[in-house]
Design a protein around this motif. Structure first.
Motif, PDB file in Angstrom:
ATOM      1  N   ARG A   1      -4.168  -6.899   2.080  1.00  8.58           N
ATOM      2  CA  ARG A   1      -5.225  -6.335   3.080  1.00  8.58           C
ATOM      3  C   ARG A   1      -4.512  -4.869   3.172  1.00  8.58           C
ATOM      4  O   ARG A   1      -4.931  -4.164   3.616  1.00  8.58           O
ATOM      5  N   LEU A   2      -3.270  -5.498   4.070  1.00 10.16           N
ATOM      6  CA  LEU A   2      -2.791  -4.637   4.279  1.00 10.16           C
ATOM      7  C   LEU A   2      -2.404  -2.939   3.635  1.00 10.16           C
ATOM      8  O   LEU A   2      -2.879  -2.342   3.647  1.00 10.16           O
ATOM      9  N   GLU A   3      -1.914  -3.352   1.973  1.00  9.36           N
ATOM     10  CA  GLU A   3      -2.046  -2.029   1.086  1.00  9.36           C
ATOM     11  C   GLU A   3      -3.063  -1.773   0.813  1.00  9.36           C
ATOM     12  O   GLU A   3      -3.743  -0.366   0.678  1.00  9.36           O
ATOM     13  N   GLN A   4      -3.937  -2.870   1.226  1.00 11.39           N
ATOM     14  CA  GLN A   4      -5.536  -2.136   0.734  1.00 11.39           C
ATOM     15  C   GLN A   4      -5.971  -0.731   1.986  1.00 11.39           C
ATOM     16  O   GLN A   4      -6.231   0.249   1.643  1.00 11.39           O
TER      17      GLN A   4
ATOM     18  N   VAL B   1       2.844   4.739  -4.282  1.00 17.42           N
ATOM     19  CA  VAL B   1       4.274   5.340  -3.641  1.00 17.42           C
ATOM     20  C   VAL B   1       4.304   5.352  -2.247  1.00 17.42           C
ATOM     21  O   VAL B   1       5.078   4.625  -1.812  1.00 17.42           O
ATOM     22  N   GLN B   2       3.588   5.598  -1.940  1.00 13.68           N
ATOM     23  CA  GLN B   2       3.099   6.413  -0.240  1.00 13.68           C
ATOM     24  C   GLN B   2       2.828   4.780   0.061  1.00 13.68           C
ATOM     25  O   GLN B   2       4.034   4.315   1.526  1.00 13.68           O
ATOM     26  N   THR B   3       2.026   4.331   0.049  1.00 10.51           N
ATOM     27  CA  THR B   3       2.088   3.113   0.384  1.00 10.51           C
ATOM     28  C   THR B   3       3.362   1.681  -0.503  1.00 10.51           C
ATOM     29  O   THR B   3       3.383   0.999   1.017  1.00 10.51           O
ATOM     30  N   PHE B   4       3.545   2.358  -0.779  1.00  9.17           N
ATOM     31  CA  PHE B   4       5.172   0.843  -1.409  1.00  9.17           C
ATOM     32  C   PHE B   4       6.289   1.039  -0.133  1.00  9.17           C
ATOM     33  O   PHE B   4       6.730   0.884   0.440  1.00  9.17           O
ATOM     34  N   LEU B   5       5.988   2.892   0.087  1.00  6.60           N
ATOM     35  CA  LEU B   5       7.111   2.350   1.004  1.00  6.60           C
ATOM     36  C   LEU B   5       6.728   2.960   2.510  1.00  6.60           C
ATOM     37  O   LEU B   5       8.345   2.198   3.152  1.00  6.60           O
ATOM     38  N   ARG B   6       5.754   2.883   2.822  1.00  4.95           N
ATOM     39  CA  ARG B   6       5.270   3.371   4.406  1.00  4.95           C
ATOM     40  C   ARG B   6       5.023   1.857   4.775  1.00  4.95           C
ATOM     41  O   ARG B   6       5.058   1.269   6.247  1.00  4.95           O
ATOM     42  N   VAL B   7       4.305   0.784   3.685  1.00  3.81           N
ATOM     43  CA  VAL B   7       4.032  -0.761   4.076  1.00  3.81           C
ATOM     44  C   VAL B   7       4.261  -1.256   3.666  1.00  3.81           C
ATOM     45  O   VAL B   7       5.505  -2.496   3.897  1.00  3.81           O
ATOM     46  N   THR B   8       4.308  -1.477   2.565  1.00 10.30           N
ATOM     47  CA  THR B   8       4.912  -3.205   1.448  1.00 10.30           C
ATOM     48  C   THR B   8       6.604  -3.267   1.830  1.00 10.30           C
ATOM     49  O   THR B   8       7.345  -4.345   2.525  1.00 10.30           O
ATOM     50  N   LEU B   9       7.362  -1.605   2.014  1.00  8.59           N
ATOM     51  CA  LEU B   9       8.379  -1.789   2.231  1.00  8.59           C
ATOM     52  C   LEU B   9       9.234  -2.441   3.269  1.00  8.59           C
ATOM     53  O   LEU B   9       9.744  -3.815   3.317  1.00  8.59           O
ATOM     54  N   PRO B  10       8.565  -1.288   4.178  1.00 14.97           N
ATOM     55  CA  PRO B  10       9.156  -2.105   6.196  1.00 14.97           C
ATOM     56  C   PRO B  10       8.366  -3.663   6.204  1.00 14.97           C
ATOM     57  O   PRO B  10       9.660  -4.709   6.817  1.00 14.97           O
ATOM     58  N   ILE B  11       7.405  -3.963   5.669  1.00 15.15           N
ATOM     59  CA  ILE B  11       6.928  -5.382   6.422  1.00 15.15           C
ATOM     60  C   ILE B  11       7.175  -6.478   5.064  1.00 15.15           C
ATOM     61  O   ILE B  11       7.944  -7.151   6.269  1.00 15.15           O
TER      62      ILE B  11
END
Ligand code: ADP
Ligand code: MG
Lengths: 381, 267
Positions: B165-168, B178-188
């Protein structure tokens, strides 16, 4: 001319997971600026419906329109809609400030400081800007989630059981708070909840969902007074049902026979067919009923619906007393009486006459489960 | 008699902890102490006298620094390759439902479970049959292969505990894929990826068995140490060992410091 850019129109929208249908095709219109509640027990498809509006779930059939724009094919990041998630889904690696600024930054807004500051003040979290989400209490996290969504000035704000994780006192407080914010910003709110009291206190319009379908929608008072199904009647408060048969129709009234008595029911409040001999469930809310001791039966005014019975149980609740009454036409009839002038003879075992204004009777189709929606009320989503 | 007993009971955990720590660190202490030794013969196994000679001339032994730099290069590229591939595999395994997902999940563990000698020998057979020339590239390919399982395991654990749900939520807040991956998925996912990368680096750097089978005439640092142990152990080996240990300690301390400062900033 009214602004309709914040209308949400769902047309024939449905969602299937494999062979399981989570949401049956439904049509809904949420007018611009209204506070709209989707109410139903856990698993009835509320979240799925909300996610289809947000674009997080692709509908199996049907379209989603915001104002005049058909957004069915748009991904979530292109819809002018924001969501407050069921468990908030705050970004754990970002502080509160950055959580709230996230949407602005993604839209390329550079100077976010002032806006974020104002938004944090609106939800009274100005002091907490540099904390991480896990350092806040549940109520504070909930307000961050609201701020993070609201700062984007969406056309529609979707809230998925936003108060579900809070304790009762905080929940009441946040209900008022959310209602205040909605009035202040004038944005369309679609609020999902399984708590009927919450839906009734907050919403302008409530849609009651059951098993992937909308059973009925309307203003809270309208739903309460004129339920069209036993599910709605039981889910919103308590109802008594008397199995009856249509005797005749006279003018605006339907005359029913129940046992060896007669009941009158306004024709426009009858959701069942009114042909002679038709089966009808006559419903009446517990607080509409007056009790008289059987010895005083003569004092009951004419023109009122009346039944006889015996008090099976009475529980004193301070402002009111709740009676359970066994009657030949309905076992366990519930009556709530205000404790204004209590008749000391009304104790368990006493024979009584129940009477109420016929206008407070509603008629439902007898082909339904009288118990629908009862035990589900207590269930948590 | 009761007081010392009570004291012991109260401090048992501390004592046990200190003993375990000593058990873990003693070899390192010995290595460090003997890096200041000045052995009589060719073997650095008994203490003679204090000297900083080896520290002043760490590359004084023929071919040693060459093998060290080769090992570092291999470890770097193996870490990079295994981390990138392993992260992608981990995401695929957790996030997507595809045919043979279960089989892939099980097969990924195989290299960890298989005895290293067996794998080394089979790899050699494979390379020889393919006519590959043994050297840097065969070693690198072998290292990426056995590091992969460890990276996948480390990253998978992290990704599995991530709330989708964080990515959602990110998407709902106008972040594209792309932004979702870089800003949320990757850091977590970063802690899991970092753990996988560290593991890969350590495994690659000191691997001996597989490397020895598949290196041809190339000599990595562990192979050099092994080879020289037959003829004599130069003190410089201890110098390199101590230096590596110190670098690791400094990195860990720096990591802790950064973490603490970040926490202080947010409270
Ligand atoms: N991804 C999914 N796959 C299969 N079934 C699902 C999925 N999401 C929801 N459901 C099912 O759809 C029904 C409605 O779910 P939901 O909309 O979350 O209900 P509510 O929010 O009203 O509690 C539930 O029975 C749930 O099990
Ligand atoms: Mg839900």
């Amino acid at each position: 001319m009214t602004d309709t850019s914040g209308d949400v129109r769902l047309t024939g929208i449905s969602k299937r997971y494999g062979s399981f249908t989570a949401v049956h095709p439904l049509d809904l219109t949420v007018p611009q600026g209204s506070f709209y509640a989707l109410l139903g027990a856990s698993g009835c498809g509320k979240t799925t419906t909300l996610r289809m509006i947000a674009g997080l779930e692709e509908p199996s059939t049907g379209t989603v329109c915001l104002g005049e724009q058909d957004v069915t094919a748009l991904p979530p990041y292109k819809r002018p809609v924001n969501t407050v998630f069921q468990s908030y889904a705050l970004f754990p690696h970002l502080d509160i400030f950055e959580n709230v600024a996230f949407g602005l930054r993604r839209r390329g807004i550079k100077s976010v400081k002032k806006q974020v500051g104002e938004m944090l003040d609106l939800v009274q979290l100005g002091e907490q800007a540099r904390k991480k989400p896990h350092q806040l209490s549940g109520g504070q996290q909930q307000r961050v989630a609201v701020a993070r969504a609201l700062i984007n000035h969406p056309k529609v704000l979707l809230l998925d059981e936003p108060l579900g994780a809070l304790d009762l006192k905080l929940r009441r407080q946040m209900q008022l708070e959310l209602k205040r914010i909605q009035t202040e910003v004038g944005i369309t709110f679609v609020h999902v909840t399984h708590d009927q009291e919450e839906a009734m206190t907050m919403a302008d319009t409530v849609a009651v969902m059951n098993g992937g379908r909308v059973e009925q929608q309307g203003a809270p008072a309208e739903l309460y007074e004129n339920p069209r199904t036993t599910f709605v009647a039981n889910f919103l408060g308590t109802s008594n049902f008397i199995a009856a048969e249509v005797h005749s129709v006279s003018g605006d009234d339907v005359v029913l026979t129940a046992g060896d008595g007669k009941l009158v029911l306004p024709r426009n409040r009858c959701a069942a067919a009114t042909g002679p001999g038709g089966k009808v469930l006559a419903g009446v809310r517990p607080e509409k009923i007056s009790l008289a001791h059987a010895d005083d039966a003569g004092t009951v005014p004419d023109g009122r619906n009346r039944l006889t019975g015996r008090i099976a149980a009475a529980s004193f609740l301070g402002v009111s007393t709740q009676y359970v009454i066994d009657s030949p036409v309905c076992a366990a009839f519930e009556v709530y009486a205000q404790n204004v002038e209590r008749d000391p003879r009304l104790t368990p075992g006493a024979e009584v006459v129940l009477h109420w204004n016929p206008a407070h009777t509603f008629g439902l189709d007898a082909g339904q489960d009288v118990e629908a929606g009862i035990e589900k009320v207590e269930e948590d989503a | 008699m009761r007081t010392p007993f009570r004291w012991l009971r109260r401090n048992l955990v501390v004592i046990a902890g200190l003993l375990t720590l000593a058990y873990l660190l003693l070899p390192n202490v010995v290595v460090t102490v003997f890096s200041f030794n000045k052995p009589k013969g060719r073997f650095n196994y008994s203490w003679q006298e204090f000297s900083t000679e080896a520290w002043q001339d760490p590359c004084g032994v023929a071919d040693m620094c060459g093998s060290l730099s080769l090992s570092l290069r291999i470890a770097f590229w193996a870490t990079l390759g295994a981390t990138v591939l392993g992260t992608m595999i981990a995401f695929a395994l957790v996030r997507y439902r595809f045919r043979a997902r279960g089989a892939v999940n099980a097969l990924i563990f195989l290299p960890m479970a298989m005895p290293e000698v067996v794998m080394a020998a089979s790899l050699l057979t494979l390379f020889l049959n393919m006519g590959a020339q043994l050297g840097f590239w065969t070693v690198l390919i072998a290292h990426i292969m056995f590091c992969l399982s460890f990276v996948v395991t480390a990253v998978k654990a992290r990704v599995m505990s991530m709330d989708p749900r964080l990515e959602q939520a990110a998407q709902d807040l106008y972040a594209g894929p792309v932004q979702t991956f870089l800003r949320v998925t990757l850091p977590i996912a970063a802690p899991g990826i970092a753990a996988g990368a560290l593991l890969a680096f350590a495994l690659s750097f000191d691997d001996f068995i597989i490397t020895n089978f598949n290196a041809g005439s190339t000599v990595t640092f562990p192979m050099f140490v092994w080879g020289s142990a037959q003829r004599g152990t130069p003190v410089q080996i201890n110098v390199i060992g101590t230096a590596m240990f110190l670098v690791a300690v400094v990195l860990v301390l720096a990591g802790m410091l950064v973490g603490r400062r970040r926490n202080r900033k947010s409270t």
